[in-house]
Design a protein around this motif. Sequence first.
Motif, mmCIF file in Angstrom:
data_model
loop_
_atom_site.group_PDB
_atom_site.id
_atom_site.type_symbol
_atom_site.label_atom_id
_atom_site.label_comp_id
_atom_site.label_asym_id
_atom_site.label_seq_id
_atom_site.Cartn_x
_atom_site.Cartn_y
_atom_site.Cartn_z
ATOM 1 N N VAL A 352 142.681 9.962 -62.766
ATOM 2 C CA VAL A 352 144.138 10.051 -62.624
ATOM 3 C C VAL A 352 144.576 9.757 -61.187
ATOM 4 C CG1 VAL A 352 144.589 11.507 -64.620
ATOM 5 C CG2 VAL A 352 143.971 12.585 -62.450
ATOM 6 N N VAL A 353 143.717 9.088 -60.457
ATOM 7 C CA VAL A 353 144.065 8.600 -59.130
ATOM 8 C C VAL A 353 144.435 7.124 -59.284
ATOM 9 C CG1 VAL A 353 143.140 8.033 -56.842
ATOM 10 C CG2 VAL A 353 142.543 10.219 -57.917
ATOM 11 N N LEU A 354 145.700 6.786 -59.046
ATOM 12 C CA LEU A 354 146.122 5.401 -59.214
ATOM 13 C C LEU A 354 146.886 4.894 -57.995
ATOM 14 C CD1 LEU A 354 146.465 6.690 -62.357
ATOM 15 C CD2 LEU A 354 147.171 4.359 -62.780
ATOM 16 N N GLY A 355 146.629 3.653 -57.638
ATOM 17 C CA GLY A 355 147.429 2.951 -56.646
ATOM 18 C C GLY A 355 147.976 1.704 -57.315
ATOM 19 N N LEU A 356 149.311 1.539 -57.252
ATOM 20 C CA LEU A 356 149.925 0.376 -57.903
ATOM 21 C C LEU A 356 150.347 -0.613 -56.821
ATOM 22 C CD1 LEU A 356 152.192 2.344 -60.412
ATOM 23 C CD2 LEU A 356 149.770 1.747 -60.638
ATOM 24 N N GLU A 357 149.890 -1.850 -56.963
ATOM 25 C CA GLU A 357 150.161 -2.854 -55.918
ATOM 26 C C GLU A 357 151.358 -3.710 -56.281
ATOM 27 O OE1 GLU A 357 146.591 -5.188 -54.812
ATOM 28 O OE2 GLU A 357 145.553 -3.702 -56.055
ATOM 29 N N PHE A 358 152.235 -3.897 -55.294
ATOM 30 C CA PHE A 358 153.405 -4.754 -55.499
ATOM 31 C C PHE A 358 153.377 -5.905 -54.507
ATOM 32 C CE2 PHE A 358 154.256 -0.618 -57.228
ATOM 33 C CZ PHE A 358 154.716 -0.946 -58.494
ATOM 34 N N ASP A 359 153.909 -7.022 -54.959
ATOM 35 C CA ASP A 359 153.753 -8.269 -54.211
ATOM 36 C C ASP A 359 154.814 -8.393 -53.119
ATOM 37 O OD1 ASP A 359 152.757 -10.690 -53.510
ATOM 38 O OD2 ASP A 359 153.807 -11.806 -55.091
ATOM 39 N N HIS A 360 154.810 -7.465 -52.183
ATOM 40 C CA HIS A 360 155.776 -7.487 -51.079
ATOM 41 C C HIS A 360 155.274 -6.478 -50.049
ATOM 42 C CE1 HIS A 360 159.455 -6.872 -48.793
ATOM 43 N NE2 HIS A 360 159.937 -7.969 -49.346
ATOM 44 N N PRO A 361 155.371 -6.800 -48.770
ATOM 45 C CA PRO A 361 154.842 -5.885 -47.742
ATOM 46 C C PRO A 361 155.437 -4.480 -47.810
ATOM 47 C CG PRO A 361 155.505 -7.984 -46.753
ATOM 48 C CD PRO A 361 155.914 -8.043 -48.183
ATOM 49 N N GLU A 362 156.691 -4.374 -48.279
ATOM 50 C CA GLU A 362 157.309 -3.058 -48.401
ATOM 51 C C GLU A 362 157.601 -2.762 -49.871
ATOM 52 O OE1 GLU A 362 159.578 -1.215 -45.603
ATOM 53 O OE2 GLU A 362 157.801 -1.679 -44.420
ATOM 54 N N GLY A 363 156.856 -3.424 -50.745
ATOM 55 C CA GLY A 363 157.128 -3.339 -52.185
ATOM 56 C C GLY A 363 157.170 -1.914 -52.713
ATOM 57 N N ALA A 364 156.229 -1.094 -52.278
ATOM 58 C CA ALA A 364 156.144 0.262 -52.834
ATOM 59 C C ALA A 364 157.295 1.145 -52.361
ATOM 60 C CB ALA A 364 154.814 0.896 -52.464
ATOM 61 N N VAL A 365 157.865 0.816 -51.201
ATOM 62 C CA VAL A 365 159.015 1.603 -50.730
ATOM 63 C C VAL A 365 160.207 1.348 -51.654
ATOM 64 C CG1 VAL A 365 160.501 2.124 -48.760
ATOM 65 C CG2 VAL A 365 158.131 1.420 -48.365
ATOM 66 N N ALA A 366 160.378 0.089 -52.017
ATOM 67 C CA ALA A 366 161.472 -0.254 -52.934
ATOM 68 C C ALA A 366 161.233 0.329 -54.317
ATOM 69 C CB ALA A 366 161.613 -1.777 -53.021
ATOM 70 N N SER A 382 151.445 5.572 -46.893
ATOM 71 C CA SER A 382 151.943 5.455 -45.516
ATOM 72 C C SER A 382 151.309 4.272 -44.791
ATOM 73 C CB SER A 382 151.604 6.705 -44.720
ATOM 74 O OG SER A 382 152.230 7.800 -45.290
ATOM 75 N N LEU A 383 150.036 4.013 -45.068
ATOM 76 C CA LEU A 383 149.335 3.011 -44.288
ATOM 77 C C LEU A 383 149.216 1.657 -44.987
ATOM 78 C CD1 LEU A 383 146.563 5.323 -42.776
ATOM 79 C CD2 LEU A 383 148.743 4.647 -41.765
ATOM 80 N N ASP A 384 149.778 1.560 -46.196
ATOM 81 C CA ASP A 384 149.845 0.259 -46.872
ATOM 82 C C ASP A 384 151.043 0.309 -47.816
ATOM 83 O OD1 ASP A 384 149.654 -2.097 -48.201
ATOM 84 O OD2 ASP A 384 147.561 -1.856 -48.831
ATOM 85 N N LYS A 385 152.182 -0.174 -47.307
ATOM 86 C CA LYS A 385 153.422 0.019 -48.076
ATOM 87 C C LYS A 385 153.574 -0.948 -49.240
ATOM 88 C CE LYS A 385 155.687 2.657 -44.574
ATOM 89 N NZ LYS A 385 156.265 2.625 -43.252
ATOM 90 N N ARG A 386 152.544 -1.746 -49.490
ATOM 91 C CA ARG A 386 152.526 -2.547 -50.721
ATOM 92 C C ARG A 386 152.131 -1.665 -51.905
ATOM 93 N NH1 ARG A 386 148.181 -4.794 -50.670
ATOM 94 N NH2 ARG A 386 148.446 -6.388 -52.252
ATOM 95 N N VAL A 387 151.523 -0.533 -51.612
ATOM 96 C CA VAL A 387 150.897 0.258 -52.678
ATOM 97 C C VAL A 387 151.616 1.587 -52.908
ATOM 98 C CG1 VAL A 387 148.744 1.314 -53.456
ATOM 99 C CG2 VAL A 387 148.675 -0.782 -52.098
#
Lengths: 426, 508
Positions: A352-366, A382-387
């Motif tokens: 149940v540990v998941l990281g979701l990647e989005f195609d934008h440097p700040e994708g996960a913030v959005a 915090s250290l990879d805002k795509r995720v």
Amino acid sequence: MFNYGYFSFDSKEDLLEKAAEYWNPGKVSFWKGVGTPMVIDRREGYQLFDMSGKRLIDLHLNGGTYNFGHRHPELVEVLKSGLDYFDMGNHWFPSVARAAFAEKLVKTAPHMKYAIFGAGGAEAVEIAIKTARYATKRKKIVSIVNGYHGHSGLSVATGDERFSKIFLADRPDEFIKVPFNDADALEDVLKKGDVAGFIIETIPATAGFPMPINGYLKTCQDLCHKYGTKFISDEVQTGLMRTGVMWGWQGYDLTPDIFVCGKGLGGGLYPISACLVTEECGQWQVEDGAAHISTAGGSELGCLVGHHVIEMLQRPEVVSNIDFVAQFFATSMAEMMKRHSDLFVGVRQRGVVLGLEFDHPEGAVAVSRALYENGIWAIFSSLDKRVLQFKPGVVKDVELCQEIMDRFDSAMPRARQLLKSTRWAS
Amino acid sequence: MIDRNTEPRLNVPDRDLSSARMKVNRAAWAAKYYQRFDRNNVLLIAEAVAKAGYDRAAEFADWTVRETGFGVVEHKTLKNQLSTHNLLDFYRDMDLVTPRVDQEHKIIEIPKPAGVVFALAPATNPVSTIYYKAMLAVLSRNAIVISPHPLAKECSVEATRHLARAAEAAGAPAGLIQCVENPTVPLVQDIMSSDKIDVIMATGGDAMVRAAYSSGNPALGVGSGNAVAYVDPSAQVDAAARCLVDSKSFDNSVLCTNESVCLTLEENRGNVERALRTAGAYICNEADTDRLRDYLWNGENFNVAAVGKSAVWIAEKAGIRVSPSVKILVPVVATPGQDDLLFREKLCPVLTLTAAIDFQQAMTFAKHTAKRGAGHSAAFHGEDHTRLVAFSNEVPVYRVVVNAPCSQGAAGFATHLPPSFMIGTGFAGRSSIGENVGPQHLVHWTRIAFGRDVPADVNGIDLSATIAPVTNITSPMATHTRPSSSTSRDELRQLILEELRNLKEGEL
């Protein structure tokens, strides 16, 4: 009017002003800025209620602190029961709750000998580093780039400069960083023979849960042993059944010399953390048991709750539920990725540990903001805002999981819109 | 000094309750996946469960009698067996999985299983009830959580686990069939009123059945019985007596369908007594009848020690001397009044004999006696079909077994009624269901109905999306790494599935 009996606030705005004035202006303005100005009022199960009354499903869980959800009735009952008998206890003396909890923990990892308690993850990391130094009589500590182990004196020095330089707490001569998933780089450092310990999160959380490549962790451990360095697993986010086994390292064929756990260990109700050590590493406890002292570390109330947390996690029904939750999100996220492939490009998952990647440097913030607007609270790395860190709890039920995916789907167009607007363009 | 006070110093949460709630959660997950299984896979799992149940039917029968003290091993074996392959054969052609298409009326029906079934199993028929209810759940694509009677919990837990393992090996989701390990009244009440269960299948005492109906959840509850067997002078009395003795001695009368009272007409009483005696009954004289009454009832309450015990055992306890070959005891109450305790339900091989002066009086008596087990069962022995119809019309029961043992007949084992351990007692018995409960009662249907005047080719509509293909995704779960474990659980499951499929094909 928010009257809490002991204090009251006229409105959420009033609270935000006071929080900025007396507590932490930076944090208050940051969350406003990213569009998720949450002030948690009530909380129950996996749900949070903002002061505005807005309901949010919690997928942040403070890194697994709320593994069983907020205020799990059974754990609340345990703590209440403990309060009728115990308090924090006296850290100088042996105690029933500490002895019982230490035994319970050690039995989950049979090659370990002692459990040493702290009040939070960082304190457990301090103990781990001090233990490695004691056992090797060496000083250097190696960690990975974008690793994260807390904010106290020694632990913060292992992490990103953002958190150490500001306090002049970086110590580049003693604390060396190597790239993740690069065993050769580690060997280059270890072979000088002066490294006390190599500390690594089994799956680095703050870096966005990049998965260790096949055999990487085992190779690191072998290298450590080859060069007389202690291998330290940071299990603060991967422990407590979150990857499908009690401790994340158990799934990678590892036998760390030292490992640390915290967060969900106290059931989200009473802070407690632990550092488990082998007999060899733990010899300082024989030499001078009071060499490390902590008034709040291993408080008896925390031990009681922690003891029950471990017992609950070992129940077959809970283990089975974790399996269902993990399978559900594996399937559902794969489908979701197909539906939103322009934006949603990858899933990193173990249990149940998941990281979701989005195609934008700040994708996960959005995405975090879009989810927030759609009733879900999940935080970016915090250290990879795509995720986006996506952390379901171990006793989530089928209805809530389905609701999460339904909300996730409706949040995607909003995330797309946010990323297109100039404000988010990098 | 050793402290002998072993009471816990701290309050400890109810572990069993917590675990039961988690079982319900787990069942909901299983139901989510199972309700999209196709018919072949459902039948494959049903076959596996039936086979597993059959294989250990005798062992569980023996265990049940040892644990509860109720009933007869040989008969329990039979009941367990009947709840496996026979039950499956009865329902094999009842398709509760495939959508139904009615071109003429332009209606399509899509099956929607209940979801999570919470089922109670009684102490008197624990394993057969578990087999039966689990089978119904499997056939209707529901998950089931069983709460056994505390007196029978050990055999029940193991029987359930056994079926669950077989179901899983045949491809069922984990958690499809589960059992509460330590049932208590507060636990059962908590789960019954939980909004996480979808329907309750309540079998047990009247209090429990009423609690199920009061829980706020949909419930299928059945009440207790008190069957009257009417032996008409037109009956072949020897055959009738054999039926009565067979039925009352079957599993020492623990089935709620067993006859409580044998009713005949005064003119026929001598015949009936003689025939019963020939068939293995002991006919009590007045003193023995009194002894039996005193032993079986302590004031208003039935003596539970007598439940499911043999006639010889009961006779000895009651102080009646009988031959060791006696199969049932027959106290005689000369006139069919209403107040005699011996006219109440008796889950033991004691059959009260009484005689009316005419058919009219017999009917009146039967009607009142049956009210104590309203909506349940009755038996009619005879060839006079006018009387049979009158009897069936007047007596408030939903099944009348004719010229057959009522225990086995009403439960569908000696008649063509659906084989069942849930005998619907209907409105007369304050129940929602008046027939023998089957898997069809655990499914509702979504009806797609086109306008009367709207042209529609409903036959041409693709309904394949109602079934989800079984997907094989790689498990995201970590497992303990041990170099020896070369075969993963998924691979193992696939192997077992393959083996089962081959077996099935071989049989065809």
